[in-house]
Structure formats: C-alpha cells, structure tokens
Design an enzyme around this catalytic site. Structure first.
Site, PDB file in Angstrom:
ATOM      1  N   HIS A  12       0.836  -1.206   0.000  1.00 58.61           N
ATOM      2  CA  HIS A  12       0.000   0.000   0.000  1.00 58.61           C
ATOM      3  C   HIS A  12       0.869   1.254   0.000  1.00 58.61           C
ATOM      4  CE1 HIS A  12      -3.551   2.371   1.765  1.00 58.61           C
ATOM      5  NE2 HIS A  12      -2.522   3.161   2.016  1.00 58.61           N
ATOM      6  N   GLU A  13       1.861   1.297   0.886  1.00 61.76           N
ATOM      7  CA  GLU A  13       2.677   2.503   1.027  1.00 61.76           C
ATOM      8  C   GLU A  13       3.676   2.656  -0.116  1.00 61.76           C
ATOM      9  OE1 GLU A  13       1.845   4.685   3.068  1.00 61.76           O
ATOM     10  OE2 GLU A  13       0.672   3.587   4.547  1.00 61.76           O
ATOM     11  N   HIS A  66       0.805   4.246  -2.886  1.00 60.07           N
ATOM     12  CA  HIS A  66       1.043   5.690  -2.884  1.00 60.07           C
ATOM     13  C   HIS A  66       2.275   6.073  -3.716  1.00 60.07           C
ATOM     14  CE1 HIS A  66      -2.178   6.333  -0.166  1.00 60.07           C
ATOM     15  NE2 HIS A  66      -1.588   5.833   0.903  1.00 60.07           N
ATOM     16  N   GLU A  98      -6.498   6.559  -1.020  1.00 58.18           N
ATOM     17  CA  GLU A  98      -6.369   5.387  -0.141  1.00 58.18           C
ATOM     18  C   GLU A  98      -6.935   4.145  -0.824  1.00 58.18           C
ATOM     19  OE1 GLU A  98      -4.530   5.324   2.398  1.00 58.18           O
ATOM     20  OE2 GLU A  98      -4.251   7.485   2.509  1.00 58.18           O
TER      21      GLU A  98
END
Length: 726
Positions: free
Chosen positions: A449-450, A454, A507
């Site tokens: 996810h990070e 992103h 997100e």
C-alpha cells in the site's frame, strides 16, 4: 441513554507502545536527538486541539489542571465522596484518556464526537470537588462554564466533523460554505500558496465580505522580518472579494516547536539532518510551506537514519475540503530486521510496478527508490497513529525527487490483535485462520500500500511555462482509446483538484494495489511466505479487506450522506467492487445472531481470488489511475461516488447492515506513549501502565516544565476565535 457510537466504552482496549529495547540501543547523541524532536512533536501536536473543535482546547486545559493536582488514583476518593459509582468514575477516566489520545473530543478515526458516559451533574460535582477547583474556584468555574455545554451537546451538526451544516470544523469559520472553500482554493492557487498550513475565516464588514487566510507561524508580523526576503502576506482583491493573508496562527506553539528543533540540531547525525531541521524551523517561524518542502527534500536525502522523524502540517483527511494539513510529528527508531524485508521489496519495485494494470506512460518516468523502513515509534503526536506512512505529500516532490515509506512495527504489533469472541461477521471456520494470519497479512498489505500504492502512478502536468511532462500527441487513454484530453495545469495539485474525495480515492487506489500485488509469489517470498502459508496470507488479506468494507459502514452518516473516514470509505468501495464481480466470489448475508439480535456473515471463495477477484480489481484500479493521472475530476467523482453510495435497495440493504455494524462494533484501541527526560548527560525513558490512568499520567507529566504558561497560551488562542464559530 446516549447512542453508544457517541461514547467510549469502559472496556476499550488501551495498549502501551513498547519501544524500550529500541531506545536502549541508541547512542547518547541519538537519544538526545530523539528527545528534542519528541518535545517539538508534542508541543506541535497541541495544535490539533485548535484544529478539531471550538471546545477541545478548553477541555484539555480543564483535564490538565485537574490531573496535575491529583492523580487518577487520588481523584477516585473524591469521586466516591461526591457519589460517583466505580463505573461512572472509570467512564470519566476513559473520556479523559480519549480526549488526550485523539487530541480533541472527536474520534481521529471516523470524526465522530464522543461525550462522557456519565451524567453531566455527576461530572460537574467531581470537577467542583477537585483540588484544582478548590484552590482556584473562579478560574475553574469560568473554564468549566466555557466548555461544559459543548462537552455533552449532541445536536445534529455537532455529532461529526464537517463543513457548514454538515458538521463542526475549525479549519473554517462557522459561516463558511463549500463555495467559500472553493473560492479560497482558487485564490490560493492564483497566489501559488499551499493550503496545508492555513485556516480560512470569513468576515462581513459592513455588508462587505472579507476572507482572512491565516498562516501557522511563530512570527506575527505580516511584513518581512530578519531572515526573510519577502512575505506572501497582504491584502488582495480576487473575484471581487477581499482576501487578507495573515500570519501568527498557533504562534506560541510554533515558537515552542522551533525552540526544540533548534535544540535537536546540536545532536543531528549529519548535514542533511541539520539542514532539514533548519528549513523546518524557517517553515514554522515564517509560515512558509516552501521551506517545509525544502526541509522535506533534505529529509528524503537522509537515507537510513537510526532515528527517523517527520513533523509539520501533513495529512488533509480532516479538512472537510481536503486541502489543509493536520499537525503531526513522529520520532521512531529503525527496526533493522524488518527493514531488511522492506529493502528487498524496494529492490523489486520496478519489476512489480510494471505489473500494475495501466500503460507504461501512466507510470512515473523513473522510479526513485525510497527508504522503506520498519520503525518502533517513540513519539507520535497528533490525533491518531497510523500503521504505515508514505510521505512527503507534496506531489511535485513525490513525482520527481522521491519519497520515504515507513511501517510502524510496534503499532502493528498491538493495534490489530483481536480476541476470537470479538471477531465479528466471519464464519467460525475462518476465525482461527484470521487470528493467525491477520498480523502477517497486514504487514504485506501495508508494505505494498505505502511503497507501490502511494508510490506509483504519474500525474500529467502542464507547468506555468506551458511545458508538458508527457507527450500530448501520443499518450492514449486506455479507457476511451483516444488521446488524453485533460491534465493538471500550473499550481493545481491532486488535493486541490479532487478536494473532498482526494484522500479517500487515493487510499482506495493504494489498497487496490496491495490486493493486486499480494497475489505475486515474489512479493510473498520477500516476506518469508511460501506454499500454504503464502496462500493463507493472500486469503486472509482479501477476507480482511472485505470485512473492513462492511465495518466501514460505521463511518457513514445517512443523515447527510457523507463518509467520515477516508480509509473505511475506500474499503467499502472495494467491497462493492468485489460484490459486483459476482460469480460467488464474495457472499454477504444478513442472519440472526446467537444472541437473538441482527448479525451478518461474510464469505470469500478463495478459489476465485486469482481469477474473478484479480480481474475485478485490475479493471477498477486502471480506471482509478487513469482518472487520477488525467485530472479528470468529473469522471473520477462519478466512479467513486457511485461505489460509495449507501442505499437500501439492490442485493444488499447497506443501510440496514449499517445498523447491524453499529450494534456489534468494537471501539478502536488507544495507545499509551512513553516520555523522555534529560538527566545530566543521559536521557531516560519514562514508561506508563496500559490503562486510562497511565495514558492520563503520560500527558500530565509531558508538559510539566511550563504547564501554567502553556495552559494560559492555549486558552488565549482558543478564546480569541470564539466569535468565529457562531
């Protein structure tokens, strides 16, 4: 009876963040560096009180004054004497701990107000019998009167944060509307000013509307001062409205932050850290986001520090318009073993990025390999503590200069531990597997996810000089088959363009990347997962996401059809996408629980994750990226709002399911953090119990050295703006 969603239960989970071993291994210089950065973070974190609600600051000061004179244990005798039961006194302690943990009286995760779970007359009796009240009755009476009504008020608008009639906010004066926020954004864009460190106040001077844009700074003068070439302050006319840009918001707190950052500079490990802190000080002194960006550039260059930190106006989740940053500061120590795994993930990133479901032109021209470390948090000041972070949030820096990822290991270790009897909405046969693999699967999801969520994707931009960062005559939109026809222009950013949906949409995109890439065996092997274990982690990661989508309904407000939490809205959207995929991939049915109350059951066909599930996420993820890259707000909003809608028709009655979720919800845990204290040439770590009393004591001891002055400053800052909230 107050609806249970508006108070914190007495059995709420409270855990201490363990960083003893990590801190012990630091050198004396590193300990001093961590100490002074922590002090800067804690004082800056108090800004959040002023960013949350009109009453938060006064409640904080009321509690500090009470508990500085009597510990929770001593105050219990007073409570018994004035007629509180043990449960009522515990409810008071839980409320106080909640106020400290959230830095205000609205939940940091969900933005719902919480009130004390004891009668107002009982709380008033306790306050007035306290030693603090007995010693200074006039001051304490005035303080109690200033906030007692709002402590308990649950009028519709006060139930949640929001803009205008949708809720409470202190990022905008009470008379501001969405139209005012949009106008102010256009003004800021025209001045090439970021909204991150601002608030907006609308005044009506004799029938003439005037907007005050207030910058957070230690300096209060609006003219240029020593060390500053020019200032962005002054009066302008924009679209026939007067705008005044002023400085000095949170002035005494910004002064404290700058003071402690300067102390930390003496113990910096290298030149990058020194320059980083110097630029941060400039930012908080003068109210300059450009200086903060410059500090962030040095921060990115500071590769692999032993003590990691970041501080400033960072996340825009709680600004109802999505552009203003909430203050946060963290200090943490690198966990070398776990960081090694994340380092391997970074090394594989370019290969993994090529597997994402959008054309190469929609990916950054070069992947700037970031630091990706696992950290044990020493200090996290602000409204709440995340599990992972990808920063800085400045689009221009992320696109062309890089970023860092951090996973907060000691937060992950305690935040998601669940007891089997509290595990809702799953089939019995899934529960043991869920408990076994929830931690490892979340570690994988946070990493993907990070770093690759992103950290991926390109924004198409035409700069102020008319130059494009893409080939306008060649790049094809995969959704239409035609040349792309929209992009970001000039000072437009992702946040300013997509505003109210930007945080949740991003997100959602990052969560989808995590789901999509966790199917990759190379990724799983990096985390030491092979064979059946790897398959189980994939299954639990997807099952966890589907369950989180259902749990997300707690954070939806039907009265104004709004979502109060970006991540949970994102997870609900993903649930909708996977339900829509059909073919029996996800099952969601309403049932009656063993207790005779409404319940629900979620199922996921693990044999279809790699086929039906992967295809659904692949299609949806491509759409999300294309709309984001091309600045297509209209298309992106239509897609995202469509999946975000919560209704009572169709295959699932989500409004009724929301009632079931509220009936069976578990309160989010609160964290107790240690303090640091200088003793001669050494820095000591001061730890506290995992209890409401321990959390309270950590805060009263945190600001001991200048408590009277600090509390006076906070009250002055709060009282100055009282007329603005009416």
């Amino acid at each position: 009876m107050v609806d249970s969603q508006y108070y914190l239960p007495n059995d709420i989970g409270i855990s201490a963040l363990d960083c003893r071993e990590a801190f012990r291994l630091l050198s004396p210089q590193e300990k001093m560096y961590a100490h002074y950065l922590s002090r800067a973070s804690w004082y800056g974190g108090l800004v959040v009180l002023l960013q949350t609600s009109p009453e938060s600051t006064n409640i904080f000061v009321l509690l500090q004054r009470i508990f500085r004179k009597e510990t929770p244990e001593e105050l219990e005798n007073v409570a018994t004497r004035v007629g509180l039961s043990s449960e009522e006194y515990k409810a008071f302690l839980v409320y106080a701990a909640g106020l400290y943990a959230n830095m205000g009286n609205y939940k940091s995760f969900g933005d719902t107000k919480f009130v004390p779970n004891l009668p107002k007359d009982k709380l008033e009796a306790l306050v007035k019998a306290s030693q603090a009240f007995q010693e200074k009755p006039v001051e304490m009476e005035a303080l109690w009167k200033s906030c007692s009504t709002l402590i308990y008020s649950l009028e519709d608008r006060q139930k949640q944060l929001g803009l205008g009639d949708k809720g409470i906010t202190t990022y905008f004066s009470g008379n501001c509307t969405l139209e005012d926020a949009e106008l102010a954004q256009r003004f800021l864009d025209s001045k090439k000013l970021s909204a991150y460190n601002t608030r907006l106040f609308k005044r009506n001077d004799g029938g003439k509307v005037c907007y005050e844009v207030r910058l957070a700074s230690a300096v209060q003068k609006d003219s240029a001062v020593d060390g500053e070439k020019q200032t962005s302050c002054g009066t302008s006319t924009f679209e026939d409205k007067e705008f005044i840009v002023k400085r000095g918001d949170y002035c005494p707190l910004m002064e404290k932050v700058c003071f402690y950052l300067q102390q930390a500079e003496a113990f910096a490990a290298n030149e990058n850290q020194r320059k980083m802190l110097e630029e941060y000080r400039k930012s908080f002194t003068f109210g300059s986001v450009e200086s903060h960006k410059e500090g962030s550039r040095f921060w990115i260059k500071d590769k692999g520090p032993i003590v990691e930190s970041y501080i400033g106006f960072i996340e825009s989740y709680r600004d109802p318009f999505g552009s203003r940053g909430e203050f946060e500061g963290f200090v943490a120590v690198v966990n070398k073993a776990m960081s090694e795994r994340f380092g391997k993930l970074v090394s594989s990133a370019e290969v993994l990025l090529s597997e994402l479901p959008w054309p190469q032109e929609f990916e950054k021209d070069t992947f700037l390999k970031p630091d990706f470390t696992s950290l044990d948090v020493l200090t996290f000041a602000g409204s709440g503590i995340p599990a992972g972070i990808n920063i800085p949030n400045y689009d221009d820096i992320r696109q062309s200069e890089g970023f860092k990822n951090v996973s907060l290991g000691n937060v992950l270790a305690v935040a998601y531990a669940t007891q089997k009897e509290k595990l809702t909405f799953l089939e019995e046969e899934d529960k043991d597997l869920f408990i076994k693999w929830k931690g490892p699967s979340f570690e994988v999801q946070v990493g993907l996810h990070e770093l690759l969520g992103h950290g991926s994707g390109k924004l198409f931009v035409q700069d102020h000089k008319g130059k494009f960062n893409f080939e306008k005559d060649k790049v094809i939109n995969p959704e239409t088959g035609e040349l792309i026809s929209s992009w970001y222009q000039g000072s437009e950013t992702w946040d300013s363009k997509f505003s109210t949906i930007a945080s949740s949409y991003e997100e959602c995109r990052a969560e989808c990347v995590g789901l999509y890439l966790c199917l990759n065996t190379q990724v799983l092997s990096i985390f030491g997962l092979e064979g059946q274990d790897a398959e189980d982690v994939v299954y639990i990661n997807w099952l966890s996401m589907v369950r989180a989508g259902l749990l997300g309904l707690e954070f939806y407000t039907p009265e104004n059809k709004s979502w109060r939490q970006a991540h949970m809205q994102a997870r609900f959207v993903i649930l909708r996408v996977l339900l829509e995929a059909g073919e029996g991939l996800v099952g969601l049915k309403e049932v009656m629980g063993p207790d005779g109350k409404p319940d629900a059951r979620i199922t996921l066909d693990r044999s279809k994750i790699h086929t039906v599930g992967k295809n659904a996420i692949q299609r949806f993820l491509c759409k999300l990226q294309v709309f984001k890259s091309t600045a297509d707000v209209e298309g992106g909003r239509a897609l995202y709002d469509g999946y975000s809608s919560v209704g009572d028709s169709g295959a699932n009655n989500f409004l009724r399911l929301r009632e079931t979720v509220l009936l069976r919800k578990e309160a989010r845990k609160m964290f107790v953090q240690a303090n640091t204290r200088v003793n001669g040439d050494n820095v000591e770590l001061v730890e506290y119990d995992s209890s409401a009393a321990g959390l309270i004591r950590s805060f009263t001891e945190r600001f001991q050295e200048d408590a009277d002055q600090l509390e006076a400053d906070l009250l002055q800052l709060s009282e100055k703006d009282v007329p603005c909230w009416c």
